[in-house]
Scaffold this active site. Structure first.
Site, PDB file in Angstrom:
ATOM      1  N   LYS A  35      52.684 -10.760 -29.849  1.00  0.00           N
ATOM      2  CA  LYS A  35      53.552  -9.646 -29.457  1.00  0.00           C
ATOM      3  C   LYS A  35      54.230  -9.061 -30.695  1.00  0.00           C
ATOM      4  O   LYS A  35      54.221  -9.678 -31.772  1.00  0.00           O
ATOM      5  CB  LYS A  35      54.590 -10.126 -28.443  1.00  0.00           C
ATOM      6  CG  LYS A  35      55.509 -11.241 -28.957  1.00  0.00           C
ATOM      7  CD  LYS A  35      56.362 -11.829 -27.827  1.00  0.00           C
ATOM      8  CE  LYS A  35      57.168 -13.015 -28.316  1.00  0.00           C
ATOM      9  NZ  LYS A  35      57.891 -13.670 -27.192  1.00  0.00           N
ATOM     10  N   ARG A 129      66.408 -15.409 -16.912  1.00  0.00           N
ATOM     11  CA  ARG A 129      66.132 -14.006 -17.222  1.00  0.00           C
ATOM     12  C   ARG A 129      65.083 -13.512 -16.216  1.00  0.00           C
ATOM     13  O   ARG A 129      65.384 -12.729 -15.338  1.00  0.00           O
ATOM     14  CB  ARG A 129      65.612 -13.847 -18.653  1.00  0.00           C
ATOM     15  CG  ARG A 129      66.586 -14.352 -19.712  1.00  0.00           C
ATOM     16  CD  ARG A 129      66.081 -14.092 -21.114  1.00  0.00           C
ATOM     17  NE  ARG A 129      64.723 -14.608 -21.308  1.00  0.00           N
ATOM     18  CZ  ARG A 129      64.075 -14.586 -22.469  1.00  0.00           C
ATOM     19  NH1 ARG A 129      64.646 -14.069 -23.548  1.00  0.00           N
ATOM     20  NH2 ARG A 129      62.855 -15.073 -22.579  1.00  0.00           N
ATOM     21  N   TYR A 250      77.674  -0.263 -52.894  1.00  0.00           N
ATOM     22  CA  TYR A 250      78.587   0.299 -51.905  1.00  0.00           C
ATOM     23  C   TYR A 250      79.779  -0.622 -51.648  1.00  0.00           C
ATOM     24  O   TYR A 250      79.620  -1.834 -51.532  1.00  0.00           O
ATOM     25  CB  TYR A 250      77.861   0.521 -50.574  1.00  0.00           C
ATOM     26  CG  TYR A 250      76.925   1.707 -50.587  1.00  0.00           C
ATOM     27  CD1 TYR A 250      77.430   3.004 -50.656  1.00  0.00           C
ATOM     28  CD2 TYR A 250      75.554   1.526 -50.519  1.00  0.00           C
ATOM     29  CE1 TYR A 250      76.578   4.099 -50.666  1.00  0.00           C
ATOM     30  CE2 TYR A 250      74.692   2.617 -50.520  1.00  0.00           C
ATOM     31  CZ  TYR A 250      75.210   3.903 -50.595  1.00  0.00           C
ATOM     32  OH  TYR A 250      74.371   4.976 -50.603  1.00  0.00           O
ATOM     33  N   MET A 298      70.081   0.806 -48.215  1.00  0.00           N
ATOM     34  CA  MET A 298      68.880   1.214 -47.490  1.00  0.00           C
ATOM     35  C   MET A 298      67.598   0.931 -48.278  1.00  0.00           C
ATOM     36  O   MET A 298      66.603   0.467 -47.727  1.00  0.00           O
ATOM     37  CB  MET A 298      68.961   2.712 -47.137  1.00  0.00           C
ATOM     38  CG  MET A 298      67.804   3.171 -46.276  1.00  0.00           C
ATOM     39  SD  MET A 298      67.863   4.927 -45.897  1.00  0.00           S
ATOM     40  CE  MET A 298      68.928   4.970 -44.489  1.00  0.00           C
TER      41      MET A 298
HETATM   42  C1  LIG Z   1      57.448 -15.058 -27.473  1.00  0.00           C
HETATM   43  C2  LIG Z   1      57.037 -16.025 -26.460  1.00  0.00           C
HETATM   44  C3  LIG Z   1      56.443 -17.244 -26.829  1.00  0.00           C
HETATM   45  C4  LIG Z   1      56.291 -17.675 -28.271  1.00  0.00           C
HETATM   46  O1  LIG Z   1      57.501 -18.231 -28.712  1.00  0.00           O
HETATM   47  P1  LIG Z   1      57.662 -18.870 -30.181  1.00  0.00           P
HETATM   48  O2  LIG Z   1      59.040 -19.390 -30.188  1.00  0.00           O
HETATM   49  O3  LIG Z   1      57.481 -17.718 -31.132  1.00  0.00           O
HETATM   50  O4  LIG Z   1      56.604 -19.877 -30.320  1.00  0.00           O
HETATM   51  C5  LIG Z   1      56.000 -18.093 -25.834  1.00  0.00           C
HETATM   52  N1  LIG Z   1      56.153 -17.762 -24.519  1.00  0.00           N
HETATM   53  C6  LIG Z   1      56.746 -16.605 -24.134  1.00  0.00           C
HETATM   54  C7  LIG Z   1      56.908 -16.330 -22.682  1.00  0.00           C
HETATM   55  C8  LIG Z   1      57.211 -15.720 -25.080  1.00  0.00           C
HETATM   56  O5  LIG Z   1      57.794 -14.581 -24.683  1.00  0.00           O
END
Ligand SMILES: *Cc1c(COP(=O)(O)O)cnc(C)c1O
Length: 353
Positions: A35, A129, A250, A298
């Site tokens: 992802k 969640r 800054y 930046m």
């Molecule tokens: C992002 C995610 C993972 C991976 O988690 P890591 O901590 O990066 O290994 C696994 N399961 C779900 C449902 C996730 O959203």
């Protein structure tokens, strides 16, 4: 000349880290979590590099999943938040994507679309969640039976696999919810896989470890046998000596206590370096460790060259990666390496070694 910042990808490190995940997962299959553009490393590039090793890809973004299919990758794809509206369902069918179904609203959309797909049912065991409770699981299974959907995997996600609380209570809750159902299961992210390899289930879901970072505050990536897949590097573009009392950058948050030699690095928060990194954040100049000084801007940040008289304009600088884990920079900045990796900006060219 182009601006010297770049993110170098070591795909052999990615494959090595996948091997570490494999060595912890007994007979379980591996969803490589890609992802967020493979945690900032480039989705199609990383997915292709893992194609011969892994068992499937897990991600969030529908466009990303379609891009994987269009790149000719035909392993299973798990969509971690499923679909957001019924309009997407024909695409799930067309591109053979497995949705995570976490709510009864989604089950109703499936019912209305009359589409039969393999799917994951997400159970809430304490993350609070997404996910079904016991009564919702019963209704979902009844509706899915009517739709003749039988290719079901039960999943959950642990909130504390990396903390002292651990996974015990959530695992117990998961096992009681799934009691009597013979479906395959999936619950291990990187932290679970590394710390509780006996809880691998049928499919594991490692993310951060594939990219060579540690999910734990008290164990380094190197201690876990992981190698950084990305090195974010740039160069010194200016060097000067501040006199005692002179301010730097800054707001003058850093004032030289005595004469100090400083270097200016072509990297700032618009490249993805954390603006919250305080004075003292570790950084490598010419392969040697020193620290940042003052506020990250930046496009630039400043480093301490007091002990590096040999450093000059053009000396290479490593922000994180080989020789300095993103975990350390993240810890100094009050965040996690996940955020740093995902934030590497589009203006940073990615090159493969
Ligand atoms: C992002 C995610 C993972 C991976 O988690 P890591 O901590 O990066 O290994 C696994 N399961 C779900 C449902 C996730 O959203």
């Amino acid at each position: 000349m182009t601006r010297p910042i770049k993110a170098t990808l070591d795909l052999s490190a990615l494959r090595h880290n996948h091997g570490v995940a494999r060595s912890h997962s007994r007979a379980a299959h591996i969803w490589s979590v890609v992802k967020a553009n493979a945690y900032g490393h480039g989705l199609v590039r990383c997915a292709s590099a893992l194609a011969e090793l892994t068992d499937g890809y897990a991600l969030i973004e529908l466009e990303g999943a379609i891009a994987l299919r269009e790149a000719g990758l035909d392993l299973p794809i798990l969509m971690l938040e499923g679909f957001y509206s019924a309009d997407e369902l024909p695409l799930f069918h067309q591109y053979q994507l497995t949705p995570v179904v976490h709510s009864l609203e989604q089950v109703k959309m499936l019912d209305a679309a009359k589409l039969s797909l393999p799917l994951y049912l997400k159970l809430n065991t304490g993350m609070n969640r997404l996910g079904l409770n016991a009564a919702e699981l019963r209704s979902a299974l009844a509706m899915l039976t009517r739709l003749a959907i039988t290719d079901i995997t039960l999943m959950t996600h642990f909130s504390d696999a990396d903390t002292t609380l651990g996974i015990h209570d959530q695992l117990e809750q998961f096992n009681s919810l799934r009691l009597g159902h013979g479906y395959p299961v999936s619950h291990a992210n990187s932290a679970t896989l590394l710390r509780y390899p006996e809880c691998d289930g049928d499919w594991v879901r490692p993310g951060i470890m594939l990219y060579g970072c540690s999910p734990f505050a008290d164990l380094t990536a190197a201690q876990l046998g992981l190698k950084p897949a990305m090195t974010l590097a740039s160069e010194l573009i200016a060097v000067r000596t501040l006199a005692a009392g002179e301010r730097l950058g800054y707001s003058g948050t850093y004032v030289a206590p005595a004469a100090v030699r400083v270097g200016i690095v072509a990297c700032g928060y618009a490249d993805g370096y954390p603006r919250h990194a305080p004075t003292g954040t570790p950084i490598l100049v010419g392969g040697r460790r020193t620290c940042t000084l003052g506020l990250v801007a930046m496009d630039m940040l400043a480093v301490d060259l007091s002990s590096m008289p040999e450093a000059h304009v053009g000396t290479p600088v490593t922000l994180w990666g080989e020789g300095l884990s993103a975990d350390e920079v993240a810890a100094s900045s009050g965040t996690v390496s996940y955020e740093l990796l995902c934030a590497v900006a589009a203006r940073v060219p990615i090159v493969e070694v």
